[in-house]
Design an enzyme around this catalytic site. Sequence first.
Site, mmCIF file in Angstrom:
data_model
loop_
_atom_site.group_PDB
_atom_site.id
_atom_site.type_symbol
_atom_site.label_atom_id
_atom_site.label_comp_id
_atom_site.label_asym_id
_atom_site.label_seq_id
_atom_site.Cartn_x
_atom_site.Cartn_y
_atom_site.Cartn_z
ATOM 1 N N LYS A 178 49.297 9.680 -2.731
ATOM 2 C CA LYS A 178 49.592 8.865 -1.462
ATOM 3 C C LYS A 178 50.195 7.631 -2.243
ATOM 4 C CE LYS A 178 47.770 5.668 0.971
ATOM 5 N NZ LYS A 178 49.050 4.799 1.014
ATOM 6 N N GLU A 254 42.387 1.568 -11.954
ATOM 7 C CA GLU A 254 43.043 0.457 -12.586
ATOM 8 C C GLU A 254 43.191 -0.780 -11.610
ATOM 9 O OE1 GLU A 254 43.414 0.466 -15.587
ATOM 10 O OE2 GLU A 254 43.585 2.532 -16.304
ATOM 11 N N CYS A 288 50.225 -6.077 -12.697
ATOM 12 C CA CYS A 288 48.880 -6.345 -12.853
ATOM 13 C C CYS A 288 48.354 -7.128 -14.254
ATOM 14 C CB CYS A 288 48.037 -4.993 -12.788
ATOM 15 S SG CYS A 288 48.292 -3.892 -14.112
ATOM 16 N N GLU A 390 43.006 -13.574 -8.258
ATOM 17 C CA GLU A 390 44.262 -12.997 -8.341
ATOM 18 C C GLU A 390 45.329 -13.322 -7.219
ATOM 19 O OE1 GLU A 390 44.918 -8.697 -7.661
ATOM 20 O OE2 GLU A 390 46.045 -8.706 -9.797
HETATM 21 P P1 NAD Z 1 45.857 -1.860 -2.460
HETATM 22 O O1 NAD Z 1 44.528 -1.892 -3.013
HETATM 23 O O2 NAD Z 1 46.150 -2.796 -1.155
HETATM 24 O O3 NAD Z 1 46.740 -0.603 -2.098
HETATM 25 C C1 NAD Z 1 46.832 0.242 -3.233
HETATM 26 C C2 NAD Z 1 47.003 1.754 -2.381
HETATM 27 O O4 NAD Z 1 45.551 2.041 -2.007
HETATM 28 C C3 NAD Z 1 47.986 1.891 -1.462
HETATM 29 O O5 NAD Z 1 48.520 3.252 -1.493
HETATM 30 C C4 NAD Z 1 46.953 1.703 0.031
HETATM 31 O O6 NAD Z 1 47.585 2.365 0.969
HETATM 32 C C5 NAD Z 1 45.851 2.378 -0.565
HETATM 33 N N1 NAD Z 1 44.455 1.970 0.098
HETATM 34 C C6 NAD Z 1 44.331 0.680 0.813
HETATM 35 N N2 NAD Z 1 42.974 0.858 1.188
HETATM 36 C C7 NAD Z 1 42.764 2.018 0.962
HETATM 37 C C8 NAD Z 1 41.329 2.455 1.489
HETATM 38 N N3 NAD Z 1 40.212 1.961 2.125
HETATM 39 N N4 NAD Z 1 41.029 3.923 1.067
HETATM 40 C C9 NAD Z 1 42.090 4.540 0.378
HETATM 41 N N5 NAD Z 1 43.333 4.110 0.122
HETATM 42 C C10 NAD Z 1 43.441 2.772 0.285
HETATM 43 O O7 NAD Z 1 46.904 -2.647 -3.673
HETATM 44 P P2 NAD Z 1 48.472 -3.081 -3.738
HETATM 45 O O8 NAD Z 1 48.552 -4.280 -2.921
HETATM 46 O O9 NAD Z 1 49.583 -1.813 -3.385
HETATM 47 O O10 NAD Z 1 48.449 -3.326 -5.103
HETATM 48 C C11 NAD Z 1 48.471 -4.664 -5.792
HETATM 49 C C12 NAD Z 1 47.048 -4.647 -6.516
HETATM 50 O O11 NAD Z 1 47.146 -3.495 -7.412
HETATM 51 C C13 NAD Z 1 46.793 -5.918 -7.353
HETATM 52 O O12 NAD Z 1 45.562 -6.149 -7.140
HETATM 53 C C14 NAD Z 1 47.211 -5.462 -8.894
HETATM 54 O O13 NAD Z 1 46.558 -6.322 -9.799
HETATM 55 C C15 NAD Z 1 46.480 -3.978 -8.624
HETATM 56 N N6 NAD Z 1 47.308 -3.214 -9.598
HETATM 57 C C16 NAD Z 1 46.399 -2.943 -10.843
HETATM 58 C C17 NAD Z 1 47.105 -2.200 -11.939
HETATM 59 C C18 NAD Z 1 46.163 -1.905 -13.225
HETATM 60 O O14 NAD Z 1 46.712 -0.914 -13.941
HETATM 61 N N7 NAD Z 1 45.146 -2.387 -13.428
HETATM 62 C C19 NAD Z 1 48.335 -1.690 -11.940
HETATM 63 C C20 NAD Z 1 49.174 -2.233 -10.760
HETATM 64 C C21 NAD Z 1 48.633 -2.970 -9.699
HETATM 65 O O1 6OD Z 2 52.517 0.701 -18.531
HETATM 66 C C1 6OD Z 2 51.632 1.262 -17.673
HETATM 67 O O2 6OD Z 2 51.383 2.528 -18.255
HETATM 68 C C2 6OD Z 2 50.782 0.858 -16.691
HETATM 69 N N1 6OD Z 2 49.839 1.459 -16.305
HETATM 70 C C3 6OD Z 2 51.360 -0.558 -16.396
HETATM 71 C C4 6OD Z 2 50.527 -1.117 -15.311
HETATM 72 C C5 6OD Z 2 51.152 -2.324 -14.662
HETATM 73 C C6 6OD Z 2 50.428 -2.839 -13.823
HETATM 74 O O3 6OD Z 2 50.962 -3.377 -12.753
#
Ligand code: NAD
Ligand code: 6OD
Length: 486
Positions: A178, A254, A288, A390
């Site tokens: 998804k 992540e 992130c 964040e």
């Molecule tokens: P989000 O948690 O709002 O959504 C991520 C995904 O989860 C979406 O597909 C959403 O529809 C789904 N989702 C939301 N609630 C859910 C639930 N209750 N059950 C199942 N699925 C659910 O995150 P976002 O706003 O899309 O992304 C931004 C966040 O992601 C930031 O906090 C960022 O730091 C984090 N992020 C982390 C990494 C990493 O590698 N650590 C990488 C990219 C983004």
């Molecule tokens: O470069 C990658 O493999 C990775 N997981 C990056 C994540 C970025 C977060 O926003």
Amino acid sequence: MTTKTHKNYIAGEFISSDHLFDNINPIDGSLISRVAEADQAMVDNAVLAAVKASSGEWSAISLSERCKVLRKIADGIDARFDEFVEAEIADTGKPYEHASKIDIPRGAENFRFFSDLAKTVSTECFEMDTPDGNGALNYAIRKPMGVIAVIAPWNLPLLLLTWKLAPALAMGNCIVAKPSEETPSTATLLAEVIHDAGVPPGVFNLLHGFGPNSTGEYLTKHEDIDAITFTGESATGSEIMRVAAKDVKSLSFELGGKNAAIIFEDADFEAAIEGTMKSVFSNCGQVCLCSERVYVHESLFEKFVLELKKRAEMLVENWPEGQSMNLGPLISQEHRKKVLDCFNRAINEGGKLITGGGVPKFSDTRKAGSWVEPTIFTGLGEEASLLTDEVFGPVCHISPFSAENEVIDTVNSTKYGLAAAIWTKDLQKGHRVSKQLEVGVVWVNTWFLRDLRTPFGGIKLSGIGREGGLHSLDFYSELTNICIKL
Ligand code: NAD
Ligand code: 6OD
């Protein structure tokens, strides 16, 4: 012109639904496409298709055949490169430079990389002594886990989806994926590419929809899902963990970060400024790994703040197709409201606004987009919300520090633990400080330089487990030890 509808991909077929939602361009608020939200029945069908496929030919075909298919998928992305770039830019508003040099090439590379890696890894083997002198052999084999739910965020849509998909498919699993509701387009294109690459029906299924009370929740709750791999907010990870606890599903998370950059007095000043510009403002701060807390040695503090301000004010918020654009909008109006609330709270808490803090003024249709100004604050204490929570926007707070131990303690005093960037010419110090930081990834004199073989992930609220290289293959396979008495 009719508006395109992004369909779900279930058991090898593209299927619409009764409920369509809008996919909005964050550049100017225009409608890009409509998206078919998958309801409970569609989630059930997709999981059932994956369960059936997982006992079929995909896990049974040889690893080298599976890896050939992965390379075909990579070639399929390359063949439709311009379409992928255009779709990623429309969904996210990110600069052409970013989409064409990072998002889409990395999306294809993830398939090539895991195809190559999967063919070369070995497992353990132990020869064992036994009292009869004949001994025994222990060796481990990798088996697919079964059906994996892949849940991806919107910031690097294709890159982060394929970072999970490629190793999961290489290990013989079947997938129900998804993408974020904000970025459905490249995931749908990928489903077409996977279909054309000859992946058997049911091996890969794609569902569109939201999180709570929608597709995401139905999927993570489903009792036939064996493992969940999720990238997104820490609070969402926590909710998914709660739901997954009932069936004790395997989890790879992540999550969010509150990453620090540390600029020591002996840093190459130009490299540190250039690197910090990238680590704060890339993808409009929506990576992130972005640095939202910048700590600068007191001897450089004023010079650094002035120079970062000057460069931030030179960032160009233009149309993405133009060569000059280097700062895009935020993903949505909703996210912009959250980011602007963070700025206002920082001001109310006594922060000094160095630059930005508001919405840029446009005289064209960008007025309806989700833009914010690149923003820098100073003057806040560690307890201020801008330093604890964040933001996920183009913003940093810069604080001065005097001693190495002091800055290490400060950087570690957060509930997150994803990444850090250190700028120093003294590599002894770079290594010494890196070891003491409570994070999963440290960059010294660089940022976001990625070798896909390395462990990637965070500690504390930033995640569970590691992705990358062998770590991904370990998560997406079950090891079985076979002990043969000789
Ligand atoms: P989000 O948690 O709002 O959504 C991520 C995904 O989860 C979406 O597909 C959403 O529809 C789904 N989702 C939301 N609630 C859910 C639930 N209750 N059950 C199942 N699925 C659910 O995150 P976002 O706003 O899309 O992304 C931004 C966040 O992601 C930031 O906090 C960022 O730091 C984090 N992020 C982390 C990494 C990493 O590698 N650590 C990488 C990219 C983004
Ligand atoms: O470069 C990658 O493999 C990775 N997981 C990056 C994540 C970025 C977060 O926003």
